[in-house]
Design a protein around this motif. Sequence first.
Motif, short mmCIF file in Angstrom:
data_model
loop_
_atom_site.label_atom_id
_atom_site.label_comp_id
_atom_site.label_asym_id
_atom_site.label_seq_id
_atom_site.Cartn_x
_atom_site.Cartn_y
_atom_site.Cartn_z
N GLY A 147 0.84 -1.20 0.00
CA GLY A 147 0.00 0.00 0.00
C GLY A 147 0.87 1.24 0.00
N GLU A 148 0.62 2.08 -0.98
CA GLU A 148 1.47 3.26 -1.21
C GLU A 148 1.46 4.21 0.00
N GLU A 149 0.27 4.40 0.54
CA GLU A 149 0.12 5.41 1.59
C GLU A 149 0.92 5.02 2.84
N ALA A 150 0.78 3.75 3.26
CA ALA A 150 1.49 3.29 4.45
C ALA A 150 2.99 3.33 4.22
N LYS A 151 3.39 2.92 3.01
CA LYS A 151 4.81 2.94 2.66
C LYS A 151 5.39 4.34 2.83
N ASN A 152 4.67 5.32 2.27
CA ASN A 152 5.14 6.70 2.34
C ASN A 152 5.21 7.19 3.78
N MET A 153 4.18 6.79 4.54
CA MET A 153 4.15 7.24 5.94
C MET A 153 5.37 6.70 6.68
N TYR A 154 5.65 5.41 6.52
CA TYR A 154 6.81 4.81 7.20
C TYR A 154 8.11 5.45 6.73
N ALA A 155 8.24 5.56 5.41
CA ALA A 155 9.49 6.11 4.86
C ALA A 155 9.70 7.54 5.33
N GLY A 156 8.60 8.32 5.31
CA GLY A 156 8.71 9.72 5.74
C GLY A 156 9.12 9.82 7.19
N ASN A 157 8.52 8.99 8.04
CA ASN A 157 8.85 9.06 9.46
C ASN A 157 10.25 8.53 9.72
N ALA A 158 10.66 7.51 8.93
CA ALA A 158 12.03 7.01 9.08
C ALA A 158 13.01 8.13 8.77
N GLU A 159 12.71 8.91 7.75
CA GLU A 159 13.59 10.02 7.38
C GLU A 159 13.61 11.08 8.48
N LYS A 160 12.41 11.34 9.03
CA LYS A 160 12.33 12.33 10.12
C LYS A 160 13.18 11.88 11.32
N LEU A 161 13.08 10.57 11.62
CA LEU A 161 13.86 10.05 12.74
C LEU A 161 15.35 10.17 12.46
N ASN A 162 15.69 9.95 11.20
CA ASN A 162 17.09 10.05 10.80
C ASN A 162 17.61 11.47 11.07
N GLN A 163 16.80 12.44 10.68
CA GLN A 163 17.22 13.82 10.91
C GLN A 163 17.31 14.12 12.40
N LEU A 164 16.37 13.55 13.14
CA LEU A 164 16.37 13.75 14.59
C LEU A 164 17.66 13.17 15.20
N LEU A 165 18.05 11.99 14.69
CA LEU A 165 19.28 11.36 15.17
C LEU A 165 20.48 12.27 14.92
N GLN A 166 20.53 12.84 13.72
CA GLN A 166 21.64 13.73 13.38
C GLN A 166 21.68 14.91 14.33
N LYS A 167 20.49 15.41 14.62
CA LYS A 167 20.41 16.62 15.43
C LYS A 167 20.81 16.34 16.87
N LEU A 168 20.37 15.18 17.39
CA LEU A 168 20.61 14.92 18.81
C LEU A 168 21.97 14.29 19.06
N ARG A 169 22.64 13.85 17.98
CA ARG A 169 23.90 13.13 18.13
C ARG A 169 24.90 13.86 19.04
N PRO A 170 25.16 15.15 18.79
CA PRO A 170 26.14 15.81 19.66
C PRO A 170 25.71 15.86 21.12
N PHE A 171 24.42 15.79 21.36
CA PHE A 171 23.96 15.90 22.74
C PHE A 171 23.97 14.56 23.45
N LEU A 172 23.77 13.50 22.66
CA LEU A 172 23.61 12.19 23.28
C LEU A 172 24.91 11.38 23.28
N LEU A 173 25.68 11.47 22.21
CA LEU A 173 26.93 10.71 22.13
C LEU A 173 28.08 11.69 22.24
N ARG A 174 28.96 11.46 23.16
CA ARG A 174 30.14 12.32 23.22
C ARG A 174 31.18 11.64 24.06
#
Lengths: 68, 286
Positions: B259-286
């Motif tokens: 199903g296209e819609e669910a696929k897009n939803m998952y992929a979009g959120n996976a990308e959002k999480l990826n960006q979140l990881l990048q953003k929080l990396r300096p704060f969480l890993l050091r």
Amino acid sequence: MTVGSQLKQTLAVLKGVRGTLRIYANQAQEEEAKKAYGEGLEELKAIIGDLEERLGALEMAEPQYKGS
Amino acid sequence: MPESLEILLRSLALFLLVFLVVRLMGKKHPAKMTPFTFVVYSVVAVIAALTALKVIENFILGLLALAVWTLIPLALDYLAARSKVVHDLLHGKETVLIKQGKIMEDNLKQARLTAEELLRDLRVKDVFNVADVEFAVLEATGDVNVLLKSDKKPITPHHMEWKVLPRTEPQTVIMDGNIINEGLTNMGLNHRWLEEELEKAGVALENVFVGQVDSSGEMYLDLFDDAVQLPQPKVRELLYGGLEKAQADLTKYALEVEGEEAKNMYAGNAEKLNQLLQKLRPFLLR
């Protein structure tokens, strides 16, 4: 493991992260960290919302898996 | 008055006086003194000793000399803080020893420094190659300070364009089994918080030798009993790991789901999480 229960697991992890982030957002001393945690929290809330919606749809479609 | 009593009284009075005088003269480290300050301190010490032991018979005369040797340096210090000319006159000026990678032999001679000594001073600064030095200066205190050529400087996060978290100083909240209230209030925390953290770690307050809270609110505990292994705070790494796992999960769901819609939803959120990881990396890993 069904798709539904896998999704539930992921959701549980994300909710755990959300809780910890909320603590950090309140506890952080530096303005920059506070802001980053706060923003992360908001984004995470949106993602969790999406996933919960999807979980609801899954349970509607396959009621036999509900609660598993 | 018997002689012994007189010496006792003189010594006590001078002890207190010299204590105050040294305090008044500031926090200069003895090893970092310029020759002038060294002379002043020495003369103060000698006058005090001579007066205390009655080598200078008249107590008042001793005090007079002491006053001159403390008040004039204080006045000069005051002037030196306001005028660069006075400061240089008093404490000497720094001498440039190496400029643009070239040793200034004349300046070296003027400072009565041999090549041997210069090399030794450079080695103290972990510089073994004169070729690595862009600029070196002999301070008035006798220290040599070195600026390395830019390609020989240690790499900092700035060079790597890494984002690092500003960290404020940690606060000590437990010392010798006692709660330090000042540290707690500086952090905006209270006793209740500390009790909870100790309970989480499973230790009693009496058993803690040092407890420090860092700027992110994590507590490090050192116990009296070194045999006890305390788990070090790993919440940040775990948090980052959890986010990473969720991100991987979402990517997987996006591949599996129909199903296209669910696929897009998952992929979009996976990308959002990826960006979140990048953003929080300096704060969480050091």
